[in-house]
Design a protein around this motif. Structure first.
Motif, PDB file in Angstrom:
ATOM      1  N   ILE A  27      13.407 -77.868  27.267  1.00  0.00           N
ATOM      2  CA  ILE A  27      14.452 -77.411  26.335  1.00  0.00           C
ATOM      3  C   ILE A  27      13.812 -76.801  25.099  1.00  0.00           C
ATOM      4  O   ILE A  27      14.251 -75.760  24.598  1.00  0.00           O
ATOM      5  CB  ILE A  27      15.421 -78.564  25.982  1.00  0.00           C
ATOM      6  N   ASP A  28      12.749 -77.417  24.582  1.00  0.00           N
ATOM      7  CA  ASP A  28      12.041 -76.846  23.429  1.00  0.00           C
ATOM      8  C   ASP A  28      11.474 -75.472  23.759  1.00  0.00           C
ATOM      9  O   ASP A  28      11.498 -74.557  22.916  1.00  0.00           O
ATOM     10  CB  ASP A  28      10.927 -77.775  22.957  1.00  0.00           C
ATOM     11  N   ALA A  29      10.975 -75.303  24.979  1.00  0.00           N
ATOM     12  CA  ALA A  29      10.441 -73.998  25.385  1.00  0.00           C
ATOM     13  C   ALA A  29      11.552 -72.954  25.455  1.00  0.00           C
ATOM     14  O   ALA A  29      11.347 -71.795  25.066  1.00  0.00           O
ATOM     15  CB  ALA A  29       9.729 -74.116  26.729  1.00  0.00           C
ATOM     16  N   ILE A  30      12.720 -73.345  25.928  1.00  0.00           N
ATOM     17  CA  ILE A  30      13.872 -72.428  25.947  1.00  0.00           C
ATOM     18  C   ILE A  30      14.283 -72.096  24.513  1.00  0.00           C
ATOM     19  O   ILE A  30      14.553 -70.937  24.180  1.00  0.00           O
ATOM     20  CB  ILE A  30      15.057 -73.047  26.730  1.00  0.00           C
ATOM     21  N   ARG A  31      14.307 -73.104  23.651  1.00  0.00           N
ATOM     22  CA  ARG A  31      14.703 -72.906  22.256  1.00  0.00           C
ATOM     23  C   ARG A  31      13.788 -71.899  21.549  1.00  0.00           C
ATOM     24  O   ARG A  31      14.242 -71.057  20.781  1.00  0.00           O
ATOM     25  CB  ARG A  31      14.673 -74.243  21.514  1.00  0.00           C
ATOM     26  N   ALA A  70      21.739 -64.662  30.195  1.00  0.00           N
ATOM     27  CA  ALA A  70      23.198 -64.798  30.118  1.00  0.00           C
ATOM     28  C   ALA A  70      23.735 -65.277  31.467  1.00  0.00           C
ATOM     29  O   ALA A  70      24.604 -66.155  31.524  1.00  0.00           O
ATOM     30  CB  ALA A  70      23.842 -63.475  29.719  1.00  0.00           C
ATOM     31  N   HIS A  71      23.207 -64.708  32.542  1.00  0.00           N
ATOM     32  CA  HIS A  71      23.617 -65.151  33.874  1.00  0.00           C
ATOM     33  C   HIS A  71      23.316 -66.634  34.087  1.00  0.00           C
ATOM     34  O   HIS A  71      24.152 -67.376  34.610  1.00  0.00           O
ATOM     35  CB  HIS A  71      22.897 -64.330  34.960  1.00  0.00           C
ATOM     36  N   ILE A  72      22.124 -67.051  33.726  1.00  0.00           N
ATOM     37  CA  ILE A  72      21.761 -68.437  34.024  1.00  0.00           C
ATOM     38  C   ILE A  72      22.558 -69.414  33.167  1.00  0.00           C
ATOM     39  O   ILE A  72      22.913 -70.504  33.628  1.00  0.00           O
ATOM     40  CB  ILE A  72      20.228 -68.665  33.928  1.00  0.00           C
ATOM     41  N   TYR A  73      22.885 -69.034  31.947  1.00  0.00           N
ATOM     42  CA  TYR A  73      23.728 -69.890  31.113  1.00  0.00           C
ATOM     43  C   TYR A  73      25.093 -70.091  31.786  1.00  0.00           C
ATOM     44  O   TYR A  73      25.580 -71.226  31.893  1.00  0.00           O
ATOM     45  CB  TYR A  73      23.888 -69.279  29.716  1.00  0.00           C
ATOM     46  N   THR A 106      17.155 -52.538  20.905  1.00  0.00           N
ATOM     47  CA  THR A 106      16.824 -53.885  21.369  1.00  0.00           C
ATOM     48  C   THR A 106      17.380 -54.975  20.449  1.00  0.00           C
ATOM     49  O   THR A 106      17.463 -56.129  20.860  1.00  0.00           O
ATOM     50  CB  THR A 106      15.300 -54.071  21.501  1.00  0.00           C
ATOM     51  N   ALA A 107      17.777 -54.621  19.236  1.00  0.00           N
ATOM     52  CA  ALA A 107      18.252 -55.635  18.285  1.00  0.00           C
ATOM     53  C   ALA A 107      19.433 -56.442  18.834  1.00  0.00           C
ATOM     54  O   ALA A 107      19.432 -57.680  18.727  1.00  0.00           O
ATOM     55  CB  ALA A 107      18.601 -55.004  16.940  1.00  0.00           C
ATOM     56  N   PRO A 108      20.453 -55.813  19.434  1.00  0.00           N
ATOM     57  CA  PRO A 108      21.544 -56.632  19.985  1.00  0.00           C
ATOM     58  C   PRO A 108      21.086 -57.552  21.126  1.00  0.00           C
ATOM     59  O   PRO A 108      21.558 -58.684  21.230  1.00  0.00           O
ATOM     60  CB  PRO A 108      22.564 -55.602  20.486  1.00  0.00           C
ATOM     61  N   ALA A 109      20.187 -57.083  21.963  1.00  0.00           N
ATOM     62  CA  ALA A 109      19.685 -57.921  23.059  1.00  0.00           C
ATOM     63  C   ALA A 109      18.907 -59.111  22.499  1.00  0.00           C
ATOM     64  O   ALA A 109      19.031 -60.232  22.997  1.00  0.00           O
ATOM     65  CB  ALA A 109      18.818 -57.101  24.008  1.00  0.00           C
ATOM     66  N   LEU A 110      18.098 -58.874  21.476  1.00  0.00           N
ATOM     67  CA  LEU A 110      17.345 -59.969  20.852  1.00  0.00           C
ATOM     68  C   LEU A 110      18.281 -60.970  20.179  1.00  0.00           C
ATOM     69  O   LEU A 110      18.082 -62.183  20.279  1.00  0.00           O
ATOM     70  CB  LEU A 110      16.337 -59.408  19.847  1.00  0.00           C
ATOM     71  N   ALA A 111      19.329 -60.462  19.503  1.00  0.00           N
ATOM     72  CA  ALA A 111      20.305 -61.347  18.858  1.00  0.00           C
ATOM     73  C   ALA A 111      21.072 -62.151  19.906  1.00  0.00           C
ATOM     74  O   ALA A 111      21.319 -63.350  19.717  1.00  0.00           O
ATOM     75  CB  ALA A 111      21.264 -60.536  17.989  1.00  0.00           C
ATOM     76  N   LEU A 112      21.443 -61.500  21.002  1.00  0.00           N
ATOM     77  CA  LEU A 112      22.141 -62.192  22.081  1.00  0.00           C
ATOM     78  C   LEU A 112      21.266 -63.293  22.656  1.00  0.00           C
ATOM     79  O   LEU A 112      21.726 -64.425  22.863  1.00  0.00           O
ATOM     80  CB  LEU A 112      22.551 -61.209  23.186  1.00  0.00           C
ATOM     81  N   LEU A 113      20.008 -62.982  22.901  1.00  0.00           N
ATOM     82  CA  LEU A 113      19.094 -63.969  23.471  1.00  0.00           C
ATOM     83  C   LEU A 113      18.948 -65.169  22.538  1.00  0.00           C
ATOM     84  O   LEU A 113      18.978 -66.320  22.981  1.00  0.00           O
ATOM     85  CB  LEU A 113      17.736 -63.325  23.766  1.00  0.00           C
ATOM     86  N   GLU A 114      18.833 -64.910  21.255  1.00  0.00           N
ATOM     87  CA  GLU A 114      18.699 -66.001  20.286  1.00  0.00           C
ATOM     88  C   GLU A 114      19.947 -66.886  20.275  1.00  0.00           C
ATOM     89  O   GLU A 114      19.862 -68.120  20.342  1.00  0.00           O
ATOM     90  CB  GLU A 114      18.431 -65.443  18.892  1.00  0.00           C
ATOM     91  N   ALA A 115      21.119 -66.268  20.209  1.00  0.00           N
ATOM     92  CA  ALA A 115      22.371 -67.039  20.193  1.00  0.00           C
ATOM     93  C   ALA A 115      22.590 -67.764  21.516  1.00  0.00           C
ATOM     94  O   ALA A 115      23.004 -68.925  21.541  1.00  0.00           O
ATOM     95  CB  ALA A 115      23.546 -66.109  19.892  1.00  0.00           C
ATOM     96  N   LEU A 116      22.311 -67.083  22.596  1.00  0.00           N
ATOM     97  CA  LEU A 116      22.477 -67.657  23.920  1.00  0.00           C
ATOM     98  C   LEU A 116      21.583 -68.879  24.118  1.00  0.00           C
ATOM     99  O   LEU A 116      22.035 -69.919  24.604  1.00  0.00           O
ATOM    100  CB  LEU A 116      22.149 -66.581  24.959  1.00  0.00           C
ATOM    101  N   THR A 121      20.572 -74.532  24.769  1.00  0.00           N
ATOM    102  CA  THR A 121      19.855 -75.767  24.426  1.00  0.00           C
ATOM    103  C   THR A 121      20.829 -76.838  23.943  1.00  0.00           C
ATOM    104  O   THR A 121      20.654 -78.018  24.258  1.00  0.00           O
ATOM    105  CB  THR A 121      18.741 -75.530  23.384  1.00  0.00           C
ATOM    106  N   GLN A 122      21.847 -76.419  23.215  1.00  0.00           N
ATOM    107  CA  GLN A 122      22.870 -77.375  22.773  1.00  0.00           C
ATOM    108  C   GLN A 122      23.529 -78.032  23.986  1.00  0.00           C
ATOM    109  O   GLN A 122      23.738 -79.249  23.997  1.00  0.00           O
ATOM    110  CB  GLN A 122      23.912 -76.633  21.933  1.00  0.00           C
ATOM    111  N   LEU A 123      23.841 -77.247  25.001  1.00  0.00           N
ATOM    112  CA  LEU A 123      24.421 -77.784  26.228  1.00  0.00           C
ATOM    113  C   LEU A 123      23.442 -78.723  26.928  1.00  0.00           C
ATOM    114  O   LEU A 123      23.799 -79.858  27.287  1.00  0.00           O
ATOM    115  CB  LEU A 123      24.798 -76.632  27.182  1.00  0.00           C
ATOM    116  N   MET A 124      22.210 -78.274  27.103  1.00  0.00           N
ATOM    117  CA  MET A 124      21.246 -79.074  27.870  1.00  0.00           C
ATOM    118  C   MET A 124      20.884 -80.383  27.185  1.00  0.00           C
ATOM    119  O   MET A 124      20.553 -81.358  27.860  1.00  0.00           O
ATOM    120  CB  MET A 124      19.999 -78.248  28.168  1.00  0.00           C
ATOM    121  N   GLU A 125      20.938 -80.408  25.867  1.00  0.00           N
ATOM    122  CA  GLU A 125      20.637 -81.647  25.154  1.00  0.00           C
ATOM    123  C   GLU A 125      21.668 -82.736  25.427  1.00  0.00           C
ATOM    124  O   GLU A 125      21.397 -83.900  25.214  1.00  0.00           O
ATOM    125  CB  GLU A 125      20.509 -81.380  23.659  1.00  0.00           C
TER     126      GLU A 125
END
Length: 174
Positions: A27-31, A70-73, A106-116, A121-125
């Motif tokens: 989870i830390d690695a995903i975070r 996004a798919h895996i989430y 790439t900024a929206p993709a990076l922002a999406l990845l960060e939020a996602l 991680t919130q879910l997995m915890e």
């Protein structure tokens, strides 16, 4: 320039038995994965973002990570709320050929990845061993895949693609 390696971050790791410590480390690695990718692409120009690593440009790699994760989430959510759902597969090679992936900022993709990753991680915890034992059915492979196996793969997936970007930076001296 030398030939890009197939796995610049090494091969995908084997899936160990479940443990809370392993879960927490994954989870830390995903975070932390979005920050690593952001650092790898920081300061790159459009010309540099359009440099190819094998078949995909850096820009396409960034968009691919956002799309894939996004798919895996969503697959996690389906698997936690349905009995062995059959997931919707997608053709990642076709997705990176869409205009947003080939030419988009790439900024929206990076922002999406960060939020996602923050939501994921919130879910997995909140998940325990029984939750990670739940499975989805992958129609392309015909196999059932546990969320534990999936969690073990995706930190490597992010690391793999980030290492591709870093390899190009190192080769070009960026």
């Amino acid at each position: 320039m030398s030939t890009p390696p197939d796995n610049p971050a090494g091969p995908p790791p084997p899936t160990p038995s479940y443990s809370d410590d392993s879960r927490d480390a994954l989870i830390d690695a995903i975070r932390s994965a979005p920050a690593r990718l952001q650092a790898a692409v920081a300061g790159l120009s459009d010309v540099q973002l359009d440099q190819r690593y094998k078949n995909w440009t850096i820009r396409q790699i960034v968009h691919h990570l956002a799309d894939s994760h996004a798919h895996i989430y969503i697959r996690f959510k389906w698997t936690l709320t349905e009995a062995t759902p059959t997931i919707k597969a997608y053709e990642e090679a076709d997705w990176v050929e869409l205009t947003d992936s080939k030419l988009g900022d790439t900024a929206p993709a990076l922002a999406l990845l960060e939020a996602l990753h923050a939501k994921w991680t919130q879910l997995m915890e909140t998940m325990g061993e029984a939750d990670f034992a739940r499975e989805f059915h992958h129609p392309q492979s015909g196999k059932n895949v546990s969320l534990w196996t999936t969690l073990n793969y995706y930190p490597w997936h992010a690391k793999h693609h980030t290492a591709q970007v870093q390899w190009l930076r190192d080769q070009h001296g960026w």
